[in-house]
Design an enzyme around this catalytic site. Structure first.
Site, PDB file in Angstrom:
ATOM      1  CB  SER A   1       3.528   1.833   5.924  1.00 40.27           C
ATOM      2  OG  SER A   1       1.616   1.688   6.768  1.00 40.27           O
TER       3      SER A   1
ATOM      4  CG  HIS B   1      -0.678   0.380   2.323  1.00 38.95           C
ATOM      5  ND1 HIS B   1       0.077  -0.850   3.643  1.00 38.95           N
ATOM      6  CD2 HIS B   1      -0.426   1.149   3.187  1.00 38.95           C
ATOM      7  CE1 HIS B   1       0.561  -0.429   4.564  1.00 38.95           C
ATOM      8  NE2 HIS B   1       0.517   1.013   4.382  1.00 38.95           N
TER       9      HIS B   1
ATOM     10  CG  ASP C   1       0.037  -4.058   2.487  1.00 41.62           C
ATOM     11  OD1 ASP C   1       0.511  -3.677   1.321  1.00 41.62           O
ATOM     12  OD2 ASP C   1      -1.106  -3.210   3.687  1.00 41.62           O
TER      13      ASP C   1
END
Length: 260
Positions: A212, A73, A120
């Site tokens: 992230s 992402h 992801d």
């Protein structure tokens, strides 16, 4: 509460940081990954930072001389990877900035559905080989899946408070424990797959927005990539969710092997 969100950075907060928003501000009590502490400088030599210009996007993990793992992402059309950083504002010698020449998300990652966090994971091929040493070196991939209760370390430049966001200048670390998969599924009904692993602590240690793509390291090996979690972060009953690296070893090795 809305859907838990991915933990990519809000770049305007980083621009405030570069613009001197921290000037004169004492950070001793709050500049931590939630429930964590400032990392010993260069104790996480595999830690990478993804930048678009001067904007911090996400973390990443060096897994080869010119390969970085991060979250899918975090994908953008163009970015660079910084290695050897501790302070984002001050250089102390080992920093390297290398352009990304190819972004390879996992083929099953669904970028069109923001509510789908499965698969992801993304490999970034760097234009040049990193200059390796004690402060910049790849991490080994775990050759087995982690077990509930195992102690692990997370790191990143993500916000140190939640829901109010404060982004630190220095790399922060926190110690977390792996949750049983059933407890993870109970925390996020219908959202957890075998490709995910949860980690957190009773004291609220957690990754958050801006972390992230960063590493979940257990016994010196990479077990997870920071993906998503609760909003606000740091809830003891809502652990951070990480891409479970042991489920993707074949894909990672295949891509790196085929590209050289």
């Amino acid at each position: 509460m809305g859907r838990p969100r991915p933990r990519a950075a809000k770049t305007w907060m980083f621009l405030l940081l570069l613009g001197g928003a921290w000037a004169g501000h004492s950070r001793a009590q709050e500049d931590k990954v939630l429930g964590g502490h400032e990392c010993q400088p260069h104790s996480q030599p595999w830690q990478a930072a993804l930048f678009q210009g001067q904007q911090l996007l996400c973390g990443g993990v060096l897994v080869g001389g010119n390969w970085v793992l991060t979250a899918a992402h975090c994908k953008k059309p163009k970015y660079t990877v910084r290695l050897g950083d501790h302070s984002l504002q001050n250089k102390d010698g080992p920093e390297q900035e290398i352009p990304v020449v190819q972004s390879i998300p996992h083929p099953c990652y669904n970028s069109s559905d923001v509510e789908d966090h499965n698969h992801d994971l993304m490999l970034l091929q760097l234009r040049d080989q990193a200059s390796l040493g004690s402060k910049v070196k790849p991490i080994s991939l775990a050759d087995h899946c982690t077990q509930p209760g195992q102690k692990c370390t997370v790191s990143g430049w993500g916000t140190v408070t939640s829901p109010r966001e404060n982004f630190p200048d220095t790399l922060n670390c926190a110690e977390v424990k792996i949750f049983p998969q059933k407890k993870c599924e109970d925390a996020y009904p219908g959202q957890i797959t075998d490709g995910m692993v949860c980690a957190g602590s009773s004291k609220g240690a957690d990754t958050c927005q801006g972390d992230s793509g960063g590493p979940l390291v257990c016994d010196g090996a990479l077990q997870g990539i920071t993906s998503w979690g609760s909003d606000p972060c740091g809830r003891s009953d809502k652990p951070g969710v990480y891409t479970n690296i042991c489920r993707y070893l074949d894909w990672i090795k295949k891509i790196i092997g085929s590209k050289g």
